[in-house]
Design a protein around this motif. Sequence first.
Motif, PDB file in Angstrom:
ATOM      1  N   TRP A   1      -6.789  -3.720   6.660  1.00 12.53           N
ATOM      2  CA  TRP A   1      -6.035  -2.555   6.481  1.00 12.53           C
ATOM      3  C   TRP A   1      -6.771  -1.484   7.357  1.00 12.53           C
ATOM      4  O   TRP A   1      -6.035  -0.652   8.080  1.00 12.53           O
TER       5      TRP A   1
ATOM      6  N   THR B   1      -9.100  -4.754   2.516  1.00 10.09           N
ATOM      7  CA  THR B   1      -8.987  -3.310   2.932  1.00 10.09           C
ATOM      8  C   THR B   1     -10.077  -3.051   4.184  1.00 10.09           C
ATOM      9  O   THR B   1      -9.692  -2.510   5.158  1.00 10.09           O
TER      10      THR B   1
ATOM     11  N   THR C   1       0.733  -0.965   0.114  1.00 15.30           N
ATOM     12  CA  THR C   1      -0.167  -0.087  -0.035  1.00 15.30           C
ATOM     13  C   THR C   1       0.773   1.188  -0.021  1.00 15.30           C
ATOM     14  O   THR C   1       1.877   1.245   0.587  1.00 15.30           O
TER      15      THR C   1
END
Length: 297
Positions: free
Chosen positions: A256, A252, A133
Amino acid sequence: MPEGDTVITALTRTVEHIEAHLGDELDVGAVARTHGTTEYHLRRMFSSLAGMPLSEYVRRRRMTAAAGDVVGGEDLLTIAVRYGYGSTEAFARAFRAVHGIAPSVARRDGGPLRTQPRLRFRLTVEGSIPMDTRIVERPAFRLIGRAARVPLMHRGVNPAIQAHIAALPATEHARLKGLSDTDPAGLLQVSADVDPDYTEGSKLTYLHGVARAEGSTVPADLDVVDVPAGTWAVFRTSGAYPQSLQSTWAATATDWFPANPWRLRPGPSIVAVLDRADDFSSATCELWLPVDQEPQP
């Protein structure tokens, strides 16, 4: 409270608020602001982690609680009003949608009834697969291309998108690619106007096109999505297509965002295909998501 735990805490408090106010209209924006996030981010994270829209969870919890009152023989209008419905007809429709039977049948036979357990959100730290990322600041730009309204699909190839792209002549792909003059580079897959609850089957605008710098000229026959200046989280993924991309998209939400001090903001999501097999069975992609930073606690 650790920064990465913000979204989990907000979701947990939202569930607690729902339980305490099952008969009231849920003001998601107010709940989100109370816990330092936004309604958009809260709805998207709830849907991604719970596997259902927030509104659907509220309805299921109301009908789970109402089922006991119905079987107990209480007046149906009293029950309907208790759970936020203005008539027995509206209540009966919601009851049937969740339980599959009318309240009168549930009262007569005692069921069958479907229970929606109360959700509990926990952050499980594994860290076995690092996510590639980067955070990018971008000035305003434009997304231009050919757009269509298509249904949202969480898994597999979207046939509506596939048909839209297939209908474009090869010369149009080449023409669009030649109009790209800023990042994200190359031909792009753009999803805009997405339902905040990310409900499968809801309509979104899909644009097959490219990015142009703000102020660049745009051919009159192309559709345009104007994108304001802002921050983007860019996730790189490689592997089977579209499975690898969709797995990264799901991660995500599960991995994340709960572990990083960022939240989704309204705006288009963009997929840039950097490299692919001739038959598109595998690809290397970048997923661009619009984000802003969570406020410090």
